[in-house]
Design a protein around this motif. Structure first.
Motif, PDB file in Angstrom:
ATOM      1  N   GLY A   7       0.840  -1.212   0.000  1.00 21.77           N
ATOM      2  CA  GLY A   7       0.000   0.000   0.000  1.00 21.77           C
ATOM      3  C   GLY A   7       0.861   1.243   0.000  1.00 21.77           C
ATOM      4  O   GLY A   7       0.493   2.286   0.564  1.00 21.77           O
ATOM      5  N   MET A   9       1.653   3.490  -2.106  1.00 16.22           N
ATOM      6  CA  MET A   9       1.325   4.737  -2.820  1.00 16.22           C
ATOM      7  C   MET A   9       0.283   5.572  -2.092  1.00 16.22           C
ATOM      8  O   MET A   9      -0.092   6.654  -2.563  1.00 16.22           O
ATOM      9  N   LEU A  33      -2.430  -0.161  -7.283  1.00 15.69           N
ATOM     10  CA  LEU A  33      -2.883   1.018  -8.044  1.00 15.69           C
ATOM     11  C   LEU A  33      -4.380   1.251  -7.935  1.00 15.69           C
ATOM     12  O   LEU A  33      -4.966   1.981  -8.733  1.00 15.69           O
ATOM     13  N   ASP A  54      -1.739  -7.069  -6.685  1.00 10.96           N
ATOM     14  CA  ASP A  54      -2.882  -7.139  -5.770  1.00 10.96           C
ATOM     15  C   ASP A  54      -2.601  -8.238  -4.755  1.00 10.96           C
ATOM     16  O   ASP A  54      -2.624  -9.424  -5.083  1.00 10.96           O
ATOM     17  N   ASN A  96     -11.064  -7.659   0.209  1.00 10.26           N
ATOM     18  CA  ASN A  96      -9.771  -7.044  -0.108  1.00 10.26           C
ATOM     19  C   ASN A  96      -8.870  -6.963   1.130  1.00 10.26           C
ATOM     20  O   ASN A  96      -7.712  -7.380   1.100  1.00 10.26           O
ATOM     21  N   ILE A 118      -1.125  -2.229  10.362  1.00 15.95           N
ATOM     22  CA  ILE A 118      -1.829  -1.019  10.794  1.00 15.95           C
ATOM     23  C   ILE A 118      -3.309  -1.330  10.946  1.00 15.95           C
ATOM     24  O   ILE A 118      -4.012  -1.589   9.967  1.00 15.95           O
ATOM     25  N   SER A 119      -3.753  -1.281  12.199  1.00 14.79           N
ATOM     26  CA  SER A 119      -5.174  -1.390  12.473  1.00 14.79           C
ATOM     27  C   SER A 119      -5.698   0.034  12.700  1.00 14.79           C
ATOM     28  O   SER A 119      -5.066   1.008  12.270  1.00 14.79           O
ATOM     29  N   SER A 120      -6.825   0.150  13.355  1.00 15.99           N
ATOM     30  CA  SER A 120      -7.431   1.483  13.470  1.00 15.99           C
ATOM     31  C   SER A 120      -8.105   1.631  14.835  1.00 15.99           C
ATOM     32  O   SER A 120      -8.677   0.660  15.358  1.00 15.99           O
ATOM     33  N   THR A 174      -7.227   8.661  13.304  1.00 14.52           N
ATOM     34  CA  THR A 174      -7.439   9.232  11.963  1.00 14.52           C
ATOM     35  C   THR A 174      -6.287  10.157  11.602  1.00 14.52           C
ATOM     36  O   THR A 174      -5.958  11.086  12.347  1.00 14.52           O
ATOM     37  N   GLY A 181       0.561  11.275  -1.670  1.00 16.62           N
ATOM     38  CA  GLY A 181      -0.514  10.307  -1.971  1.00 16.62           C
ATOM     39  C   GLY A 181      -1.723  10.512  -1.077  1.00 16.62           C
ATOM     40  O   GLY A 181      -2.520   9.595  -0.898  1.00 16.62           O
TER      41      GLY A 181
HETATM   42  N1  LIG Z   1      -5.598   7.305   6.921  1.00 20.19           N
HETATM   43  C1  LIG Z   1      -6.121   7.088   8.122  1.00 20.19           C
HETATM   44  O1  LIG Z   1      -6.756   7.977   8.709  1.00 20.19           O
HETATM   45  C2  LIG Z   1      -5.937   5.753   8.811  1.00 20.19           C
HETATM   46  C3  LIG Z   1      -6.312   5.625  10.154  1.00 20.19           C
HETATM   47  C4  LIG Z   1      -6.156   4.391  10.787  1.00 20.19           C
HETATM   48  C5  LIG Z   1      -5.642   3.312  10.089  1.00 20.19           C
HETATM   49  N2  LIG Z   1      -5.286   3.459   8.777  1.00 20.19           N
HETATM   50  C6  LIG Z   1      -4.767   2.285   8.073  1.00 20.19           C
HETATM   51  O2  LIG Z   1      -3.459   2.566   7.596  1.00 20.19           O
HETATM   52  C7  LIG Z   1      -3.246   1.841   6.372  1.00 20.19           C
HETATM   53  C8  LIG Z   1      -2.834   2.823   5.273  1.00 20.19           C
HETATM   54  O3  LIG Z   1      -3.825   3.840   5.178  1.00 20.19           O
HETATM   55  P1  LIG Z   1      -3.739   5.039   4.119  1.00 20.19           P
HETATM   56  O4  LIG Z   1      -4.432   6.189   4.743  1.00 20.19           O
HETATM   57  O5  LIG Z   1      -2.355   5.208   3.617  1.00 20.19           O
HETATM   58  O6  LIG Z   1      -4.693   4.460   2.989  1.00 20.19           O
HETATM   59  P2  LIG Z   1      -4.782   4.816   1.459  1.00 20.19           P
HETATM   60  O7  LIG Z   1      -6.140   4.423   1.014  1.00 20.19           O
HETATM   61  O8  LIG Z   1      -4.326   6.189   1.193  1.00 20.19           O
HETATM   62  O9  LIG Z   1      -3.698   3.804   0.826  1.00 20.19           O
HETATM   63  C9  LIG Z   1      -3.891   2.415   0.764  1.00 20.19           C
HETATM   64  C10 LIG Z   1      -3.081   1.894  -0.427  1.00 20.19           C
HETATM   65  O10 LIG Z   1      -3.291   0.477  -0.487  1.00 20.19           O
HETATM   66  C11 LIG Z   1      -3.415   0.100  -1.856  1.00 20.19           C
HETATM   67  N3  LIG Z   1      -4.156  -1.160  -1.871  1.00 20.19           N
HETATM   68  C12 LIG Z   1      -5.446  -1.376  -1.532  1.00 20.19           C
HETATM   69  N4  LIG Z   1      -5.750  -2.683  -1.662  1.00 20.19           N
HETATM   70  C13 LIG Z   1      -4.622  -3.304  -2.106  1.00 20.19           C
HETATM   71  C14 LIG Z   1      -4.322  -4.645  -2.463  1.00 20.19           C
HETATM   72  N5  LIG Z   1      -5.240  -5.615  -2.397  1.00 20.19           N
HETATM   73  N6  LIG Z   1      -3.069  -4.945  -2.892  1.00 20.19           N
HETATM   74  C15 LIG Z   1      -2.111  -3.947  -2.967  1.00 20.19           C
HETATM   75  N7  LIG Z   1      -2.354  -2.664  -2.665  1.00 20.19           N
HETATM   76  C16 LIG Z   1      -3.599  -2.340  -2.229  1.00 20.19           C
HETATM   77  C17 LIG Z   1      -4.154   1.274  -2.516  1.00 20.19           C
HETATM   78  O11 LIG Z   1      -3.929   1.342  -3.910  1.00 20.19           O
HETATM   79  C18 LIG Z   1      -3.575   2.478  -1.762  1.00 20.19           C
HETATM   80  O12 LIG Z   1      -2.472   3.042  -2.457  1.00 20.19           O
HETATM   81  C19 LIG Z   1      -4.565   1.119   6.073  1.00 20.19           C
HETATM   82  O13 LIG Z   1      -4.511  -0.173   6.619  1.00 20.19           O
HETATM   83  C20 LIG Z   1      -5.565   1.933   6.847  1.00 20.19           C
HETATM   84  O14 LIG Z   1      -6.720   1.179   7.177  1.00 20.19           O
HETATM   85  C21 LIG Z   1      -5.407   4.653   8.128  1.00 20.19           C
END
Ligand SMILES: NC(=O)c1ccc[n+]([C@@H]2O[C@H](COP(=O)([O-])OP(=O)(O)OC[C@H]3O[C@@H](n4cnc5c(N)ncnc54)[C@H](O)[C@@H]3O)[C@@H](O)[C@H]2O)c1
Length: 312
Positions: A7, A9, A33, A54, A96, A118-120, A174, A181
């Motif tokens: 992930g 990007m 992507l 993927d 997914n 990374i959980s939430s 959050t 990105g």
């Molecule tokens: N952004 C937040 O506020 C937040 C808060 C708590 C937890 N998280 C967790 O942190 C992690 C990263 O979050 P983020 O904000 O960077 O998310 P994001 O959506 O910006 O990035 C996720 C990336 O994963 C890629 N992706 C999705 N499914 C995929 C797959 N099957 N194979 C390969 N690549 C895949 C996407 O193309 C994307 O680039 C996630 O697990 C998210 O749940 C994020």
């Protein structure tokens, strides 16, 4: 260190790649992507290998295992991350996210590589009192398919942990803050986007004065890099939260840049979620540092819209 980032990007991944490059001798990036953030790979200034893969697909498991074998730590960020949006496609999100975590965790387990997952903090759902990692599973109240899947992934890692996997589960608040990105579906970023474009701020009807946990992107990145360096993998769950705030606190901060900011209340499929205030004491004891303040995060985001940021 040799690191694989899934992930890579995304909002967090694109910032992590830019910062981790100082310390890393092998950097393997994987992303399918899904969200099309190609600019995340522009001007990285570090030698890396990128694979458009993927990781939820079984047919890619062997390739994934080969890549895991090349590194000493895996940081797993790949997921579909729109919690509110997950209400309209719960099975797709679970498919997914859960299968991605299962495939990467199995590869790490088989090859003896530690996994940072990374959980939430959204797994806590509505809570009356300050909650910490000791909150029992039966008291967790995830309010979206996204958060339910996060819990299922945590349970899977615990099970694999009893069979030899080493891991660390970080429950991130959050995220707010700038990255190439970055996305705009979460509270602070979305509000800043709307304010910058003269739109009314859309606040979930029940959310204005509810407290929720937030995490400054820079704090998240420093935490991930330190964990890779220290290699302190104790198969535990840790909350990573810079500060708990209300939506109103965020709007007040935005008003400093946009005094005429207007709000309107909207409905959301997951707005029944009430306040939850998440304790970060365990992370502080582990040495995680929180330097980011909401002012700074908002300055960064507002800066890109006002043309003050020249990082590109
Ligand atoms: N952004 C937040 O506020 C937040 C808060 C708590 C937890 N998280 C967790 O942190 C992690 C990263 O979050 P983020 O904000 O960077 O998310 P994001 O959506 O910006 O990035 C996720 C990336 O994963 C890629 N992706 C999705 N499914 C995929 C797959 N099957 N194979 C390969 N690549 C895949 C996407 O193309 C994307 O680039 C996630 O697990 C998210 O749940 C994020």
């Amino acid at each position: 260190m040799k690191v694989l980032i899934t992930g890579s990007m995304g909002h967090i991944g694109s910032a992590l790649v830019k910062k981790i490059k100082i310390d890393v001798e092998e950097l393997i990036l994987v992303d399918n992507l899904l969200t099309q953030r190609f600019p995340s790979l522009f001007n990285l200034g570090v030698s890396h290998q990128f694979y458009a893969l993927d990781i939820s697909e079984e047919k890619n498991s062997d390739k994934l295992a080969t890549l895991v074998g090349l590194v000493d730590t895996v940081i797993h960020l790949a997921a579909r991350t729109d919690a509110a949006g997950s209400a309209s496609d719960p099975l797709g999100v679970e498919h997914n996210n859960f299968l991605s975590t299962k495939n990467i965790a199995n590869a790490c387990s088989k090859l003896g590589r530690p996994l940072i997952h990374i959980s939430s903090t959204s797994v806590y759902g509505s809570q009356k009192n300050l909650v910490d990692e000791n909150c029992s599973i039966s008291d967790l109240k995830p309010q979206s398919p996204y958060a339910e899947t996060k819990l299922k992934e945590e349970a899977l890692l615990k099970e694999l942990g009893s069979q030899g996997l080493t891991y660390c589960i970080l429950r991130f608040g959050t995220i707010y803050g700038f990255s190439t990105g970055m996305r705009f579906h979460t509270a602070v970023n979305k509000f800043a986007w709307q304010a910058a474009h003269n739109e009314e701020i859309t606040v979930w009807r029940t959310a204005l004065n509810q407290v929720r946990p937030y995490l400054y992107l820079g704090d998240a990145i420093n935490c991930l890099i330190k964990l890779c360096q220290k290699r302190n993998f104790t198969n535990e769950v840790v909350n990573i939260v810079s500060q708990n705030m209300t939506v109103n606190d965020i709007l007040e901060e935005l008003r400093k840049h946009y005094p005429n900011l207007k709000t309107k209340f909207v409905d959301s499929p997951i707005m029944n979620q009430l306040s939850y205030d998440v304790c970060n004491a365990k992370s502080l004891k582990m040495g995680v540092e929180y330097k980011g303040k909401i002012e700074q995060g908002i300055d960064e985001i507002v800066g890109i819209f006002k043309g003050l940021k020249n990082e590109f």
